[in-house]
Write a protein that holds these residues in place. Structure first.
Motif, short mmCIF file in Angstrom:
data_model
loop_
_atom_site.label_atom_id
_atom_site.label_comp_id
_atom_site.label_asym_id
_atom_site.label_seq_id
_atom_site.Cartn_x
_atom_site.Cartn_y
_atom_site.Cartn_z
N SER A 15 0.85 -1.21 0.00
CA SER A 15 0.00 0.00 0.00
C SER A 15 0.88 1.24 0.00
O SER A 15 2.07 1.19 0.35
CB SER A 15 -0.88 -0.01 1.27
OG SER A 15 -1.60 1.20 1.43
N GLY A 16 0.30 2.36 -0.40
CA GLY A 16 0.85 3.69 -0.17
C GLY A 16 2.29 3.90 -0.62
O GLY A 16 2.68 3.59 -1.76
N ILE A 17 3.09 4.44 0.28
CA ILE A 17 4.47 4.82 -0.03
C ILE A 17 5.31 3.59 -0.39
O ILE A 17 6.07 3.62 -1.36
CB ILE A 17 5.08 5.57 1.18
CG1 ILE A 17 4.41 6.94 1.35
CG2 ILE A 17 6.59 5.71 1.03
CD1 ILE A 17 4.79 7.67 2.63
N GLY A 91 4.54 0.69 8.45
CA GLY A 91 4.22 1.54 9.59
C GLY A 91 2.73 1.78 9.71
O GLY A 91 1.97 1.57 8.76
N ILE A 92 2.33 2.21 10.89
CA ILE A 92 0.94 2.57 11.14
C ILE A 92 0.94 3.88 11.93
O ILE A 92 2.00 4.37 12.34
CB ILE A 92 0.18 1.49 11.94
CG1 ILE A 92 0.81 1.28 13.32
CG2 ILE A 92 0.14 0.18 11.17
CD1 ILE A 92 -0.08 0.53 14.29
N GLN A 93 -0.24 4.41 12.17
CA GLN A 93 -0.35 5.62 12.99
C GLN A 93 -1.46 5.42 14.01
O GLN A 93 -2.53 4.89 13.67
CB GLN A 93 -0.68 6.83 12.10
CG GLN A 93 -0.82 8.13 12.83
CD GLN A 93 0.46 8.55 13.56
OE1 GLN A 93 0.77 8.04 14.64
NE2 GLN A 93 1.21 9.46 12.98
N MET A 140 12.15 4.37 6.40
CA MET A 140 11.11 5.38 6.18
C MET A 140 10.89 6.13 7.49
O MET A 140 10.21 5.66 8.39
CB MET A 140 9.81 4.71 5.70
CG MET A 140 8.83 5.71 5.11
SD MET A 140 9.56 6.75 3.80
CE MET A 140 9.90 5.49 2.54
N GLY A 141 11.55 7.27 7.58
CA GLY A 141 11.33 8.14 8.73
C GLY A 141 10.13 9.01 8.44
O GLY A 141 9.14 8.58 7.83
N SER A 142 10.22 10.27 8.83
CA SER A 142 9.12 11.21 8.66
C SER A 142 9.66 12.58 9.03
O SER A 142 10.70 12.69 9.70
CB SER A 142 7.99 10.81 9.62
OG SER A 142 7.07 11.88 9.79
#
Ligand code: NAD
Length: 260
Positions: A15-17, A91-93, A140-142
């Motif tokens: 998914s996504g990135i 990752g999740i949030q 994958m940081g942020s």
């Protein structure tokens, strides 16, 4: 840049990135391993890469589970011959004010973001060392590797932690040809962010439009979301960089939200 004859494993690539990172690395010639908790979606991504002429393998992997990580990486090496690039992205949030943040959610967040990065690094790096060719690890940081936001105690802690891990891996891996870097995106419209907009609106007592304008994009130079393509291009640049000069760094791709 070419990644011909390289094998790249991307976690959270269903998914996504992560998905876009896998597509980009495949377009540059890498055989890509789509490693994800969600095997069905991982298989769909792998099939579409193969249909477009690329080489891809889907593997089921819970990055918090040491046996699952080791088994997925062993399978990738057996089927594709090596691991040259690792993109630790899954990752999740979970957002909540700290006084309400469930300890179980805190542990889950640190497990996926930090245990996942540690376990995949540990399993992949020995193959990078063994092949004698070295490799490239991208975490994958942020922007939250450098900045803080309300409601994100676990996420900010975990994303800051990845900077430390990448720097240690850069030092240990450097003499053996392994580079380690962190990509730090601003907000990107993926399922992870779409889920968060109503949650933040509720927690902050503002509308969803205000969350987007005044929370997520407020500090950008142009009020724009970062895209999955922006992030994947940065990952590909770091993955394919030709010398060991570029290691131990974090690259922020966020429309200027954070400038370091
Ligand atoms: P997403 O929800 O679109 O994709 C996340 C993927 O990770 C999913 O396919 C999911 O199945 C997988 N996953 C979740 N837990 C897993 C586990 N335990 N083991 C293996 N796979 C697992 O999210 P996204 O926005 O693409 O996020 C990807 C990464 O980018 C995350 O690390 C996130 O923190 C980071 N990031 C996202 C943004 C953003 O704005 N979207 C910004 C900065 C950083």
């Amino acid at each position: 840049m070419s990644l011909n004859n390289k094998v790249a494993l991307v976690t959270g690539a269903a998914s996504g990135i992560g998905e876009q990172c896998a597509r980009k690395l495949a377009s540059l010639g890498a055989a890509v391993v789509i490693a994800d908790l969600n095997l069905e979606n991982a298989q769909k991504v792998a099939s579409s890469i193969v249909a477009a002429g690329g080489k891809a393998l889907a593997v089921a992997m819970d990055v918090t589970n040491e046996e699952a990580v080791n088994a997925g990486i062993e399978r990738a090496v057996q089927e594709l011959g090596s691991i040259d690039v690792l993109v630790s992205n899954a990752g999740i949030q979970i957002v909540a004010p700290i006084e309400e943040y469930a300890f179980s959610d805190w542990k889950k967040m640190l497990a996926i973001h930090l245990d996942g990065a540690f376990l995949t690094t540990k399993a992949a790096i020995k193959h990078m060392y063994a092949g004698g060719k070295g490799g490239s690890i991208v975490y994958m940081g942020s922007v939250h590797s450098h900045e803080a936001s309300k409601l994100k105690s676990a996420y900010v802690t975990a994303k800051h932690g990845l900077l430390g891990l990448a720097r240690v891996v850069a030092k240990e891996g450097g003499p053996r040809g392994v580079r380690a870097n962190v990509v730090c995106p601003g907000f990107v419209r993926t399922p992870l962010v779409d889920k968060q907009i109503p949650e933040q609106a509720k927690a902050l007592g503002i509308s969803e439009a205000e969350v987007v304008k005044n929370v997520m994009l407020k500090e950008t130079v142009d009020g724009e979301f970062t895209t999955v393509e922006d992030v994947a291009n940065t990952v590909a640049f770091l993955a394919g960089f030709e010398s060991s000069a570029l290691t131990g760094q974090s690259v922020i791709v966020s429309h200027g939200w954070s400038m370091q």
